[in-house]
Write a protein that holds these residues in place. Structure first.
Motif, PDB file in Angstrom:
ATOM      1  N   GLN A   1      60.305 -15.972  98.503  1.00 10.87           N
ATOM      2  CA  GLN A   1      60.511 -16.572  97.543  1.00 10.87           C
ATOM      3  C   GLN A   1      60.748 -16.857  96.408  1.00 10.87           C
ATOM      4  O   GLN A   1      60.132 -17.146  95.263  1.00 10.87           O
ATOM      5  CB  GLN A   1      59.030 -17.555  97.340  1.00 10.87           C
ATOM      6  CG  GLN A   1      59.410 -18.837  98.818  1.00 10.87           C
ATOM      7  CD  GLN A   1      57.657 -18.321  99.526  1.00 10.87           C
ATOM      8  OE1 GLN A   1      57.425 -17.488  99.713  1.00 10.87           O
ATOM      9  NE2 GLN A   1      58.029 -18.623 101.702  1.00 10.87           N
TER      10      GLN A   1
ATOM     11  N   ARG B   1      55.290  -9.994  94.288  1.00 11.20           N
ATOM     12  CA  ARG B   1      55.960 -10.641  95.258  1.00 11.20           C
ATOM     13  C   ARG B   1      57.808  -9.464  95.400  1.00 11.20           C
ATOM     14  O   ARG B   1      57.746  -9.433  96.625  1.00 11.20           O
ATOM     15  CB  ARG B   1      56.701 -12.118  95.287  1.00 11.20           C
ATOM     16  CG  ARG B   1      56.099 -13.414  95.259  1.00 11.20           C
ATOM     17  CD  ARG B   1      56.671 -14.415  94.544  1.00 11.20           C
ATOM     18  NE  ARG B   1      55.783 -15.425  94.945  1.00 11.20           N
ATOM     19  CZ  ARG B   1      55.234 -16.364  95.098  1.00 11.20           C
ATOM     20  NH1 ARG B   1      56.556 -16.524  97.122  1.00 11.20           N
ATOM     21  NH2 ARG B   1      54.640 -17.426  95.241  1.00 11.20           N
TER      22      ARG B   1
ATOM     23  N   ASP C   1      46.171 -15.325  88.567  1.00 12.74           N
ATOM     24  CA  ASP C   1      45.365 -17.241  88.439  1.00 12.74           C
ATOM     25  C   ASP C   1      45.072 -17.348  89.735  1.00 12.74           C
ATOM     26  O   ASP C   1      46.314 -17.323  90.413  1.00 12.74           O
ATOM     27  CB  ASP C   1      47.148 -18.035  87.595  1.00 12.74           C
ATOM     28  CG  ASP C   1      46.466 -17.560  86.086  1.00 12.74           C
ATOM     29  OD1 ASP C   1      45.757 -17.312  86.095  1.00 12.74           O
ATOM     30  OD2 ASP C   1      47.461 -17.669  85.670  1.00 12.74           O
ATOM     31  N   VAL C   2      44.430 -18.172  90.215  1.00 16.17           N
ATOM     32  CA  VAL C   2      43.844 -19.222  91.216  1.00 16.17           C
ATOM     33  C   VAL C   2      45.190 -19.560  91.916  1.00 16.17           C
ATOM     34  O   VAL C   2      45.054 -19.236  92.970  1.00 16.17           O
ATOM     35  CB  VAL C   2      43.160 -19.595  91.277  1.00 16.17           C
ATOM     36  CG1 VAL C   2      41.692 -18.502  91.086  1.00 16.17           C
ATOM     37  CG2 VAL C   2      42.590 -20.356  89.648  1.00 16.17           C
ATOM     38  N   VAL C   3      45.865 -20.176  91.978  1.00 15.76           N
ATOM     39  CA  VAL C   3      46.950 -21.133  91.677  1.00 15.76           C
ATOM     40  C   VAL C   3      47.766 -20.292  92.367  1.00 15.76           C
ATOM     41  O   VAL C   3      48.446 -20.265  93.605  1.00 15.76           O
ATOM     42  CB  VAL C   3      47.746 -21.825  91.201  1.00 15.76           C
ATOM     43  CG1 VAL C   3      48.687 -22.561  91.620  1.00 15.76           C
ATOM     44  CG2 VAL C   3      46.505 -22.834  90.268  1.00 15.76           C
ATOM     45  N   VAL C   4      48.015 -19.242  91.819  1.00 16.93           N
ATOM     46  CA  VAL C   4      49.485 -18.284  92.084  1.00 16.93           C
ATOM     47  C   VAL C   4      48.766 -17.553  93.028  1.00 16.93           C
ATOM     48  O   VAL C   4      49.429 -16.630  94.351  1.00 16.93           O
ATOM     49  CB  VAL C   4      49.788 -17.287  90.595  1.00 16.93           C
ATOM     50  CG1 VAL C   4      50.548 -16.056  91.191  1.00 16.93           C
ATOM     51  CG2 VAL C   4      50.272 -18.250  89.632  1.00 16.93           C
TER      52      VAL C   4
ATOM     53  N   LYS D   1      46.747 -18.327  95.264  1.00 16.21           N
ATOM     54  CA  LYS D   1      47.164 -18.213  97.174  1.00 16.21           C
ATOM     55  C   LYS D   1      48.484 -18.550  97.138  1.00 16.21           C
ATOM     56  O   LYS D   1      48.548 -18.386  98.335  1.00 16.21           O
ATOM     57  CB  LYS D   1      46.578 -20.118  97.045  1.00 16.21           C
ATOM     58  CG  LYS D   1      46.451 -20.900  98.274  1.00 16.21           C
ATOM     59  CD  LYS D   1      46.023 -22.344  97.817  1.00 16.21           C
ATOM     60  CE  LYS D   1      47.094 -23.399  98.482  1.00 16.21           C
ATOM     61  NZ  LYS D   1      46.781 -24.792  98.983  1.00 16.21           N
ATOM     62  N   ALA D   2      49.398 -19.377  96.149  1.00 19.23           N
ATOM     63  CA  ALA D   2      50.539 -19.092  96.932  1.00 19.23           C
ATOM     64  C   ALA D   2      51.517 -17.760  96.865  1.00 19.23           C
ATOM     65  O   ALA D   2      52.019 -17.413  98.013  1.00 19.23           O
ATOM     66  CB  ALA D   2      51.681 -19.710  95.319  1.00 19.23           C
ATOM     67  N   VAL D   3      51.275 -16.124  96.424  1.00 20.04           N
ATOM     68  CA  VAL D   3      51.448 -14.957  97.302  1.00 20.04           C
ATOM     69  C   VAL D   3      51.062 -14.445  97.815  1.00 20.04           C
ATOM     70  O   VAL D   3      51.406 -13.993  99.216  1.00 20.04           O
ATOM     71  CB  VAL D   3      50.665 -14.116  95.472  1.00 20.04           C
ATOM     72  CG1 VAL D   3      50.826 -12.688  95.911  1.00 20.04           C
ATOM     73  CG2 VAL D   3      51.568 -14.389  94.474  1.00 20.04           C
ATOM     74  N   MET D   4      49.348 -15.189  98.695  1.00 22.81           N
ATOM     75  CA  MET D   4      49.367 -14.624 100.188  1.00 22.81           C
ATOM     76  C   MET D   4      49.785 -15.119 100.274  1.00 22.81           C
ATOM     77  O   MET D   4      49.863 -14.885 101.747  1.00 22.81           O
ATOM     78  CB  MET D   4      47.372 -15.579  99.760  1.00 22.81           C
ATOM     79  CG  MET D   4      46.449 -14.866 101.141  1.00 22.81           C
ATOM     80  SD  MET D   4      46.285 -12.916 100.048  1.00 22.81           S
ATOM     81  CE  MET D   4      46.453 -12.440 101.904  1.00 22.81           C
ATOM     82  N   GLU D   5      50.458 -16.467 100.743  1.00 27.09           N
ATOM     83  CA  GLU D   5      51.146 -17.678 101.572  1.00 27.09           C
ATOM     84  C   GLU D   5      52.299 -16.441 102.271  1.00 27.09           C
ATOM     85  O   GLU D   5      52.486 -16.470 102.900  1.00 27.09           O
ATOM     86  CB  GLU D   5      50.901 -18.936 101.653  1.00 27.09           C
ATOM     87  CG  GLU D   5      49.903 -19.649 101.788  1.00 27.09           C
ATOM     88  CD  GLU D   5      49.709 -21.395 100.726  1.00 27.09           C
ATOM     89  OE1 GLU D   5      50.774 -21.224 100.101  1.00 27.09           O
ATOM     90  OE2 GLU D   5      49.364 -22.137 100.943  1.00 27.09           O
TER      91      GLU D   5
ATOM     92  N   MET E   1      39.027 -15.692 100.005  1.00 21.96           N
ATOM     93  CA  MET E   1      40.758 -15.460 100.504  1.00 21.96           C
ATOM     94  C   MET E   1      40.053 -14.689 101.832  1.00 21.96           C
ATOM     95  O   MET E   1      40.954 -15.166 102.750  1.00 21.96           O
ATOM     96  CB  MET E   1      41.029 -14.253  99.565  1.00 21.96           C
ATOM     97  CG  MET E   1      42.495 -13.747  99.551  1.00 21.96           C
ATOM     98  SD  MET E   1      43.452 -15.258  99.084  1.00 21.96           S
ATOM     99  CE  MET E   1      43.619 -14.883  97.548  1.00 21.96           C
TER     100      MET E   1
ATOM    101  N   GLN F   1      39.644 -17.202 105.024  1.00 19.53           N
ATOM    102  CA  GLN F   1      40.273 -17.441 105.224  1.00 19.53           C
ATOM    103  C   GLN F   1      41.779 -16.734 105.564  1.00 19.53           C
ATOM    104  O   GLN F   1      42.696 -17.926 106.836  1.00 19.53           O
ATOM    105  CB  GLN F   1      41.361 -18.625 103.910  1.00 19.53           C
ATOM    106  CG  GLN F   1      39.489 -19.131 103.187  1.00 19.53           C
ATOM    107  CD  GLN F   1      40.422 -20.437 102.780  1.00 19.53           C
ATOM    108  OE1 GLN F   1      40.955 -20.636 102.159  1.00 19.53           O
ATOM    109  NE2 GLN F   1      38.751 -20.955 102.642  1.00 19.53           N
ATOM    110  N   VAL F   2      41.592 -15.528 106.047  1.00 18.77           N
ATOM    111  CA  VAL F   2      43.278 -15.133 105.986  1.00 18.77           C
ATOM    112  C   VAL F   2      43.010 -14.614 107.405  1.00 18.77           C
ATOM    113  O   VAL F   2      44.130 -14.336 107.697  1.00 18.77           O
ATOM    114  CB  VAL F   2      44.062 -14.205 104.280  1.00 18.77           C
ATOM    115  CG1 VAL F   2      44.331 -13.252 105.148  1.00 18.77           C
ATOM    116  CG2 VAL F   2      43.804 -15.455 103.692  1.00 18.77           C
TER     117      VAL F   2
ATOM    118  N   SER G   1      42.973 -24.941  95.087  1.00 22.47           N
ATOM    119  CA  SER G   1      42.773 -23.047  95.579  1.00 22.47           C
ATOM    120  C   SER G   1      41.904 -22.562  95.200  1.00 22.47           C
ATOM    121  O   SER G   1      41.920 -20.547  96.200  1.00 22.47           O
ATOM    122  CB  SER G   1      43.884 -23.000  93.718  1.00 22.47           C
ATOM    123  OG  SER G   1      45.689 -23.654  93.907  1.00 22.47           O
TER     124      SER G   1
ATOM    125  N   THR H   1      39.268 -20.819  96.984  1.00 21.43           N
ATOM    126  CA  THR H   1      39.110 -20.492  98.336  1.00 21.43           C
ATOM    127  C   THR H   1      37.643 -20.432  98.576  1.00 21.43           C
ATOM    128  O   THR H   1      36.596 -19.780  98.011  1.00 21.43           O
ATOM    129  CB  THR H   1      39.195 -18.673  98.235  1.00 21.43           C
ATOM    130  OG1 THR H   1      38.329 -17.964  97.562  1.00 21.43           O
ATOM    131  CG2 THR H   1      40.841 -18.735  98.227  1.00 21.43           C
TER     132      THR H   1
END
Lengths: 357, 323
Positions: free
Chosen positions: A147, A167, A191-194, A196-200, A222, A225-226, B258, B260
């Motif tokens: 991405q 990434r 950062d938390v929001v990032v 999540k996005a990087v993990m996805e 994490m 969830q993963v 966000s 977890t």
């Protein structure tokens, strides 16, 4: 779970031991651990710092540096022991078969090279010369899968944010389509929001390549969830392995129970969190069950006999006498609770006796 | 009526700038906060990197000076304090930092940490008294003095070192402790034990905390109220229960979403894959700071700055959706 039972495991670790030889004696950073990783599976390791998670994956990559040494065991990748490869063969397998996204990977980028040159480097080193047009196309595709827009290829690392750098590292680690991706804290420091996005993104790439993944992270949320399956490590030993849901819902080993219940959550407010005591000092660890000085259930038997890895159910293993030899706890009878309470009381900082030799 | 213990009024900080250069965008803008004299509380300042939370910590500790706005300690502007008043302020407002490794001088035993503050603030001259107050402070944070004193920093774990820092702060009988990411470098299993000490200090000794963190889960465990910062501005403020369990501002919702949870049955919700461009979307400087990333962005958000609109008696959000 996404794992087919009948397929042969991708990675099989048997009785792996890694010691660091210090002046004061050997530190058993990884001591006799065995586990398997199936094709396409995501396997998570959890445990406190210093429990041997990173040493384990460094052993799989054969990147243990002196004074560390792999003392024994086998690491089978699709049935062949990578410990028997010579250095050049091993160098070839790294990245093309097993790749690593190291801790703080974003700081591993070369600040004076453009992103595309760094990715090209990895490809050319392992695959030999590739026509430049093909290479560019390849890099463009790679960036797209993580991405990032194609113009990132011409940028220098300092022009990218932490998440973008991470990434790029994912793109590099997966450029050669490895069978096993090892991710050591892939999202901490973001950062938390990032995160999540990087993990996805990472999961997306792993699924697209049909690769397996080993995930280490101190963010246990994490991992929950993963990962498909999770291994709990304590002081160089693997103490429990189970499916993620089973482990987080019904942890069986007292250490796993304490570890999981100590996690802060926004679901409930907890009082008196945390595990009493400290992880053992590995130059002078407790004998037999390593967790007994901190364990609320410990009895004399735990101090005298090493707990074997015991199969509770298919796919759920744990090394605790309370589960493998419950009769010992029955016969300990009344003294059990007494000993347990005494241990718990002594637990506060007592185990720092081991800490300080 | 007595003035509040600490009052921050419309605090703004811009870094850099100068005679010929454009002033940089504010690192912190129009921030206000209040700690009462008689009621200790733990207030969280949460946000991502670049949100201005560490700038706020440094301002509150008087390490840097505000561009505009005031910080009043017991009604006295800290920029205009006399030597004597500043001495009291320096003792009563203590700091705990992120890195439990970097705060120690590796050549000195940890005792030096205590001896230095005892000397600097002239707590006592007597050796036996010095020992007594040091040990008392260590016991408050759950350390055994005889196991710790006489050791060098490298002989101690991160959790122990951070607890020593809490003990050092406690030694001075502070009224407020500013803790900037105090547990982010500590193992998850130990974080709650350190935060538990904070809660104890609040309840037993009436010490208030300004807890600065990016981690909403730990904030939820110990705080009374919370400010959510983005790009230097407060997006949402309220009691911790309301903000975390019922976030209103789109940014707070994104943050809370966000988190977890250590629960495999709760999968992350929302978008399956976000564009990375979104992570780096510039902060909108003319109107709502969150405009470029907001899923509800309206035309007026680009140029109009939303006020703090009241949602419940204890919660405000700075978003036109709640006008």
């Amino acid at each position: 779970m996404t794992v087919a039972i009948d397929s042969a495991p991708l990675l099989q670790i048997e009785n792996l031991r890694v010691y660091y030889w210090t002046q004061a004696g050997p530190v058993k950073a990884v001591d006799d651990i065995s586990f398997t990783i199936n094709p396409k599976e995501r396997f998570g390791f959890i445990g406190e710092s210093g429990c041997g998670k990173t040493t384990t994956i460094m052993a799989i990559l054969r990147l243990i540096k002196r004074p560390g040494r792999i003392e024994g065991g086998r690491i089978l990748l699709k049935g062949s022991d990578i410990l028997s490869l010579n250095d050049e063969e091993m160098r070839q397998s790294r990245w093309s078969r097993i790749s690593l996204i190291p801790q703080g990977a974003m700081n591993s980028l070369n600040p004076v090279m453009r992103v595309q040159d760094q990715i090209a480097d990895a490809i050319v080193t392992h695959r030999g010369a590739v026509p430049i047009r093909e290479l560019r196309e390849r890099i463009g595709d790679l960036l797209e899968t993580v991405q990032l827009s194609a113009d990132v290829a011409d940028m220098y690392p300092h022009e990218l944010s932490g998440g973008m750098k991470q990434r790029v590292c994912i793109a590099m680690a997966t450029a050669l389509e490895p069978e096993l991706i090892i991710a050591d804290e892939p999202t901490s420091a973001l950062d938390v929001v990032v995160q999540k996005a990087v993990m996805e993104t990472l999961i997306g790439v792993q699924e697209r390549l049909n690769a397996s993944m080993i995930l280490i992270g101190h963010d246990m949320g994490m991992t929950a969830q993963v990962a498909d399956r999770v291994g709990v490590m304590y002081a160089g030993k693997l103490v429990e392995v189970a499916g993620t849901r089973e482990l987080f819902r019904q942890p069986q080993h007292p250490y796993s129970q304490a570890l999981i219940s100590s996690l802060p959550s926004i679901r409930e407010k907890k009082r008196g969190g945390g595990i009493p005591g400290l992880p053992p000092f590995l130059l002078n660890p407790p004998q037999n069950c390593l967790f007994h000085p901190r364990c609320p259930h410990a009895i004399a038997f735990c101090r005298e006999t090493p707990p074997p890895m015991h199969r509770l159910r298919p796919g759920h293993m744990t090394a605790c006498h309370k589960l493998s030899a419950p009769e010992q706890f029955d016969s300990a009878g009344g003294s059990d609770s007494g000993a347990g309470a005494a241990m718990a009381g002594a637990g506060t900082e007592a185990s720092s006796g081991h800490q300080t030799r | 009526m007595a003035p509040p213990l600490l009052e921050i009024r419309d605090l703004t900080k811009r870094y850099g700038g100068g005679l010929f250069r454009q002033p940089s965008p504010p690192a912190l803008e129009d921030f206000s906060l209040r700690f009462a004299e008689d009621e200790a509380k733990i207030t969280t300042i949460a946000g991502e990197s670049g949100s201005g939370k560490t700038t706020l910590a440094n301002l509150a500790l008087d390490f840097i000076h505000p561009t505009s706005g005031q910080i009043l300690y017991r009604g006295q502007d800290i920029a205009e304090m006399s030597r004597r008043e500043r001495f009291v302020f320096r003792r009563e407002v203590q700091a705990i930092f992120q890195d439990p490794f970097g705060t120690y001088n590796p050549f000195y035993k940890v005792d030096a940490v205590f001896n230095t503050v005892i000397q600097k603030f002239k707590l006592t001259n007597e050796r036996s008294e010095r020992r007594r107050i040091t040990e008392e402070a260590m016991e408050v944070v759950g350390l055994r003095p005889n196991e710790i004193l006489g050791k060098y920093p490298h002989e101690l774990s991160g959790g122990q070192r951070q607890r020593i820092m809490v003990a050092r702060a406690f030694l001075l009988k502070p009224r407020i402790i500013v803790a900037d990411e105090p547990v982010s470098m500590i193992d998850a299993s130990l974080q709650m034990r350190i935060l538990e000490i904070f809660r104890n200090l609040k309840e037993e000794y009436g010490i208030s905390f300004l807890y600065i963190t990016h981690d909403l889960s730990t904030a939820y465990q110990i705080s009374d109220d919370i400010y959510i910062l983005y790009g230097g501005s407060v997006m949402e403020y309220g009691d911790i229960e309301g903000v975390i369990q019922d976030p209103h501002h789109p940014y707070t919702q994104l943050l809370v979403g966000s988190i977890t949870l250590p629960d495999p049955d709760v999968r992350w919700e929302g978008r399956s894959a976000s564009a990375s461009s979104e992570e780096t979307a510039a902060i909108n400087l003319n109107g709502c700071k969150f405009y470029h990333r907001c899923p509800h962005a309206m035309e007026r958000c680009a140029s109009g700055t939303p006020q703090n609109y009241r949602i419940t008696p204890k919660q405000t959000a700075s978003c036109f959706l709640f006008e």
